[in-house]
Each structure stands twice: as C-alpha cells, then as structure tokens.
Design an enzyme around this catalytic site. Structure first.
Site, PDB file in Angstrom:
ATOM      1  N   CYS A   1      -1.977  21.791  82.536  1.00  0.00           N
ATOM      2  CA  CYS A   1      -2.756  22.241  81.394  1.00  0.00           C
ATOM      3  C   CYS A   1      -2.300  23.342  80.997  1.00  0.00           C
ATOM      4  O   CYS A   1      -2.682  24.105  79.942  1.00  0.00           O
ATOM      5  CB  CYS A   1      -4.076  22.365  82.072  1.00  0.00           C
TER       6      CYS A   1
ATOM      7  N   HIS B   1      -7.937  28.126  77.675  1.00  0.00           N
ATOM      8  CA  HIS B   1      -7.931  26.742  77.906  1.00  0.00           C
ATOM      9  C   HIS B   1      -9.206  26.135  78.020  1.00  0.00           C
ATOM     10  O   HIS B   1      -9.916  26.802  78.811  1.00  0.00           O
ATOM     11  CB  HIS B   1      -6.884  26.479  79.097  1.00  0.00           C
TER      12      HIS B   1
ATOM     13  N   ASN C   1     -11.494  18.340  77.680  1.00  0.00           N
ATOM     14  CA  ASN C   1     -10.226  19.043  77.916  1.00  0.00           C
ATOM     15  C   ASN C   1      -8.917  18.085  77.610  1.00  0.00           C
ATOM     16  O   ASN C   1      -8.924  16.906  78.070  1.00  0.00           O
ATOM     17  CB  ASN C   1     -10.172  19.150  79.608  1.00  0.00           C
TER      18      ASN C   1
HETATM   19  O1  UT7 Z   1      -7.604  21.820  83.282  1.00  0.00           O
HETATM   20  C1  UT7 Z   1      -7.066  21.614  84.498  1.00  0.00           C
HETATM   21  C2  UT7 Z   1      -8.077  22.369  85.402  1.00  0.00           C
HETATM   22  N1  UT7 Z   1      -9.107  21.798  86.000  1.00  0.00           N
HETATM   23  C3  UT7 Z   1     -10.313  22.647  85.885  1.00  0.00           C
HETATM   24  O2  UT7 Z   1     -10.123  23.797  85.732  1.00  0.00           O
HETATM   25  C4  UT7 Z   1     -11.434  21.837  86.427  1.00  0.00           C
HETATM   26  C5  UT7 Z   1     -12.205  22.767  87.500  1.00  0.00           C
HETATM   27  N2  UT7 Z   1     -13.241  22.253  88.084  1.00  0.00           N
HETATM   28  C6  UT7 Z   1     -14.595  21.810  87.744  1.00  0.00           C
HETATM   29  O3  UT7 Z   1     -14.396  22.127  86.363  1.00  0.00           O
HETATM   30  C7  UT7 Z   1     -15.489  21.561  88.386  1.00  0.00           C
HETATM   31  O4  UT7 Z   1     -15.253  21.686  89.564  1.00  0.00           O
HETATM   32  C8  UT7 Z   1     -16.077  19.884  87.703  1.00  0.00           C
HETATM   33  C9  UT7 Z   1     -16.770  20.155  86.445  1.00  0.00           C
HETATM   34  C10 UT7 Z   1     -14.789  18.904  88.060  1.00  0.00           C
HETATM   35  C11 UT7 Z   1     -17.209  19.618  88.821  1.00  0.00           C
HETATM   36  O5  UT7 Z   1     -18.152  20.529  88.818  1.00  0.00           O
HETATM   37  P1  UT7 Z   1     -18.961  21.313  90.156  1.00  0.00           P
HETATM   38  O6  UT7 Z   1     -19.807  22.034  89.946  1.00  0.00           O
HETATM   39  O7  UT7 Z   1     -17.828  21.595  90.948  1.00  0.00           O
HETATM   40  O8  UT7 Z   1     -19.280  19.863  90.878  1.00  0.00           O
HETATM   41  P2  UT7 Z   1     -19.030  19.402  92.464  1.00  0.00           P
HETATM   42  O9  UT7 Z   1     -17.662  18.814  92.482  1.00  0.00           O
HETATM   43  O10 UT7 Z   1     -19.236  20.507  93.304  1.00  0.00           O
HETATM   44  O11 UT7 Z   1     -20.125  18.383  92.437  1.00  0.00           O
HETATM   45  C12 UT7 Z   1     -21.586  18.661  92.655  1.00  0.00           C
HETATM   46  C13 UT7 Z   1     -22.348  17.337  92.779  1.00  0.00           C
HETATM   47  C14 UT7 Z   1     -21.794  16.369  93.697  1.00  0.00           C
HETATM   48  O12 UT7 Z   1     -22.840  15.622  94.568  1.00  0.00           O
HETATM   49  P3  UT7 Z   1     -23.485  16.106  95.938  1.00  0.00           P
HETATM   50  O13 UT7 Z   1     -22.262  16.102  96.880  1.00  0.00           O
HETATM   51  O14 UT7 Z   1     -23.788  17.659  95.563  1.00  0.00           O
HETATM   52  O15 UT7 Z   1     -24.578  15.174  95.956  1.00  0.00           O
HETATM   53  C15 UT7 Z   1     -20.989  15.270  92.910  1.00  0.00           C
HETATM   54  O16 UT7 Z   1     -20.972  14.172  93.572  1.00  0.00           O
HETATM   55  O17 UT7 Z   1     -22.333  16.730  91.632  1.00  0.00           O
HETATM   56  C16 UT7 Z   1     -21.994  15.294  91.676  1.00  0.00           C
HETATM   57  N3  UT7 Z   1     -21.022  14.904  90.604  1.00  0.00           N
HETATM   58  C17 UT7 Z   1     -21.728  14.085  89.389  1.00  0.00           C
HETATM   59  N4  UT7 Z   1     -22.972  14.084  89.229  1.00  0.00           N
HETATM   60  C18 UT7 Z   1     -23.251  13.535  87.905  1.00  0.00           C
HETATM   61  C19 UT7 Z   1     -19.715  14.907  90.147  1.00  0.00           C
HETATM   62  N5  UT7 Z   1     -19.492  14.492  89.085  1.00  0.00           N
HETATM   63  C20 UT7 Z   1     -20.669  13.992  88.514  1.00  0.00           C
HETATM   64  C21 UT7 Z   1     -20.967  13.543  87.318  1.00  0.00           C
HETATM   65  N6  UT7 Z   1     -22.382  13.485  87.135  1.00  0.00           N
HETATM   66  N7  UT7 Z   1     -20.043  13.344  86.317  1.00  0.00           N
END
Ligand code: UT7
Length: 332
Positions: A116, A256, A286
């Site tokens: 990225c 970004h 993204n």
């Molecule tokens: O550009 C390259 C660099 N990349 C980045 O900068 C991305 C950095 N990371 C992020 O932006 C975030 O971590 C994400 C958007 C990818 C995820 O958001 P988060 O707030 O960190 O969510 P999480 O991974 O902690 O997941 C929270 C919950 C989980 O469920 P439990 O374990 O709490 O029951 C996930 O399974 O949300 C669940 N989950 C979803 N729910 C509905 C994960 N993806 C989804 C989804 N829809 N699409």
C-alpha cells in the site's frame, strides 16, 4: 543556480464502472452495511469486471486522462514508474507494457512494488530522478486490480478493497514548489500480517495451493490496524515537526485510504480539522497503489499553488511513511 525540486504538474485517474456496494456484499458474505460503514468508512468500491483486463488497463486509462487534461505529449516522458501490488503477470514488467501502450516511446520503465506504500515510495523515487537534473518528465502511475487477489467468500478482506488507477507527472521546479521532505520507513515484522502465501518463490502454485485458497490476500486486520494507527500518525507528526509546520500551516492531509479510523487518528495527531483531510474511501475502498493519486484527482479543483500537503501511507511489509509537498499550480 537555484535548487531543483520535483513538482507535481498534472494528474489523472480512472476507476472502472462497476460499483460493488455494501448491499451487494451483504448477499455474498455474512456482513452488513452498518458494520462495514462504522468499522471502515467504506460504502462502495469499483471492480474491473471485464475478462482479460489487468492492472495495466487501469494504469493506461489513468495516464491517458492525465495526457488529455494537461496536453502532455507522451513522447516527452523520460521515465514511467509503475507502482503496483498486482502486476499483470510475473516477470514481464507491467510498466513497460503501459509505457508502450500510452505512447511513451522515449521512456524507460520499471515496476515498484511496495504494497500500500507503492505510490508513496514511488513519489520519493520520482523526486530523486527529477532532482538529479537528468530527467525532465517522470510519470508515476499507481494502479491495482485488487479484485484479482481477493477471496469474495472472505468477509474480512472482500469488504475492504477495490480497483483503480491514478497518474501523476513530476517536473523540475526552480521556485521551490514540489517535494520538500520525506520520512519513509519499513519493518519486516509485518511479513506474516498481510500477505499472499502462495504463487511466489517460497510456495509456487500447485493444485494444492489453489484448493487451499493460498493465492488470496490474508490479513490479520487487528495487528495491521494497530501498527497503521500509530506509525502513520508518527511519521506525519515527525515530518511536520522537522519542517516547522503546525496544524494551521498544513492545508491538506493526503492519506492512504485503508480505514477511515486510521485516517481520523492521523489527522487528530496532526491537529487537522476534517475539512483538511482528503477522503474518498467511501466511494472506492482501498485501491492500494491508487489511493493517493485518486485523492488528488477528487480534490484537484480545491488545491491552490503554495498549499502544504502531507502525503501519508501504511501498508503490507510493513511499509509506511510521509512526504511533504508544496502544491505547484492553481485550479483551472
Ligand atoms: O492498506 C493496507 C493496510 N491495511 C489496513 O490498514 C487495514 C487495517 N485493519 C482494519 O482496517 C481493520 O482491522 C478491519 C476493518 C480489517 C477489521 O476491523 P476490526 O474493527 O479490527 O474488526 P475485527 O477484525 O476486530 O473483528 C471484529 C468482529 C469479529 O467478530 P468477533 O470475533 O468479535 O465475534 C469479526 O469476525 O467483526 C467480525 N467481522 C465482521 N463482521 C461483519 C469481521 N469482518 C466482518 C464483516 N462483517 N465484514
């Protein structure tokens, strides 16, 4: 003789027509518009659907848009830097094909792969070529067909990424406009957190790697998020302090577009109000190497000569950094 700086003198962009909305994704994986919007800020992204078209298609379209808008003659381009994480194919350099297709027949070209941060690193490279005095027109293109490496059954990644391309022309400037300073970093600690396991030299493609879905992007979102929030803010603050800039002096943050919450955290550390932050993640998601130039395209008519811009990115690797640019032209 005054010092040569590398000024951005023209920009162009392209996104495919097909719009993949949160509502459509709700029918594909177990997700919902509310979760995606509050966790990422994304509402829709563009996808290049036509078979047989790759990243080069997005790059060519973006470069052609730049040429049309600026009356630049492709024959005058000295160098085409193709920033991408999704080259058309291994080995054959994507930028070389793009340069030929856009008529940059007097240029040489190479791909720059920095996840990225490909485009941000490309800005640094383009600036050095211009500052050397040897090259007069360097075309930096950032393009990615992220849909080619995304598993549309994996809700943790398919909601984030989109396809797009952007192009920026760098030319020498003797009045102090253009790239002023940069602070670029990388750390191999991130290797396991954002990657594609197979298809490279460690794990070449096989029937097994395909069956195991190892050719798709894997992301440990939480870990990447944690590093992105602190590191993108750190470098942005550092570049401001080093150049004696306060929040009042910075006209625009060009971040970004990976997650609205990461962008908000960076802006807060820089003491910038929302109005000074370029944001189009809601429309495109993204687009990896295309996020920064697509921001410039969307905000071009608000940019004034002399504006102070801070570009910042964070991505796989990990790779990250910030670049301070003085904008070189007024809107038409
Ligand atoms: O550009 C390259 C660099 N990349 C980045 O900068 C991305 C950095 N990371 C992020 O932006 C975030 O971590 C994400 C958007 C990818 C995820 O958001 P988060 O707030 O960190 O969510 P999480 O991974 O902690 O997941 C929270 C919950 C989980 O469920 P439990 O374990 O709490 O029951 C996930 O399974 O949300 C669940 N989950 C979803 N729910 C509905 C994960 N993806 C989804 C989804 N829809 N699409």
């Amino acid at each position: 003789m005054s010092k040569i700086t590398a000024a951005i003198t023209a920009i162009g962009g392209y996104v495919p027509d097909y719009v993949l909305t949160n509502e459509i994704l709700e029918t594909m994986v177990d997700t919902n518009d509310e979760w995606i919007t509050t966790r990422t800020g994304i509402k829709e992204r563009r996808i290049l659907k036509e078979e047989g078209k790759g990243t080069s298609y997005l790059a060519i379209k973006a470069a052609q848009d730049l040429f049309e808008k600026s009356n630049t003659n492709p024959k005058d381009i000295d160098l085409v830097i193709m920033a991408t994480a999704t080259p058309d194919m291994p080995v054959a350099v994507t930028g070389v094909y793009v340069a030929t297709e856009i008529g940059a027949v007097n240029a040489f070209s190479f791909d720059l792969i920095g996840a990225c941060s490909s485009f941000l690193y490309g800005m640094s490279v383009a600036a050095r070529y211009i500052e050397s005095g040897k090259y007069k027109k360097v075309l930096l293109i950032g393009a990615d067909k992220m849909s080619s490496i995304i598993d549309y059954e994996d809700r943790t990644t398919c909601i984030i990424f989109g396809d797009g391309g952007g192009a920026v022309l760098f030319e020498p400037n003797e009045d102090g406009y253009g790239v002023q300073d940069e602070f670029l970093r990388s750390d191999g600690i991130g290797r396991e957190s954002l990657k594609i396991d197979a298809g490279g030299s460690i794990l070449p493609p096989s029937a097994e790697t395909v069956a195991n879905k190892q050719h798709y992007v894997f992301q440990d979102g939480k870990t990447v998020f944690k590093f992105a929030v602190s590191n993108m803010a750190d470098v942005s603050e550092k570049i401001m302090v080093r150049n004696g800039l306060s929040g009042n002096d910075v006209n625009w943050l060009v971040p970004h577009q990976a997650n609205k919450r990461i962008i908000d955290a960076t802006a807060k550390r820089m003491d910038l109000p929302e109005e000074k932050v370029m944001m189009n993640i809601q429309k495109y998601g993204n687009t990896t190497s295309a996020t920064l130039p697509l921001c410039l395209v969307d905000y071009e008519n608000q940019l004034k000569k002399g504006d102070n811009l801070v570009f910042a990115s964070f991505g796989g690797g990990f790779t990250w950094g910030a670049i301070y640019v003085k904008w070189a032209y007024d809107p038409e």
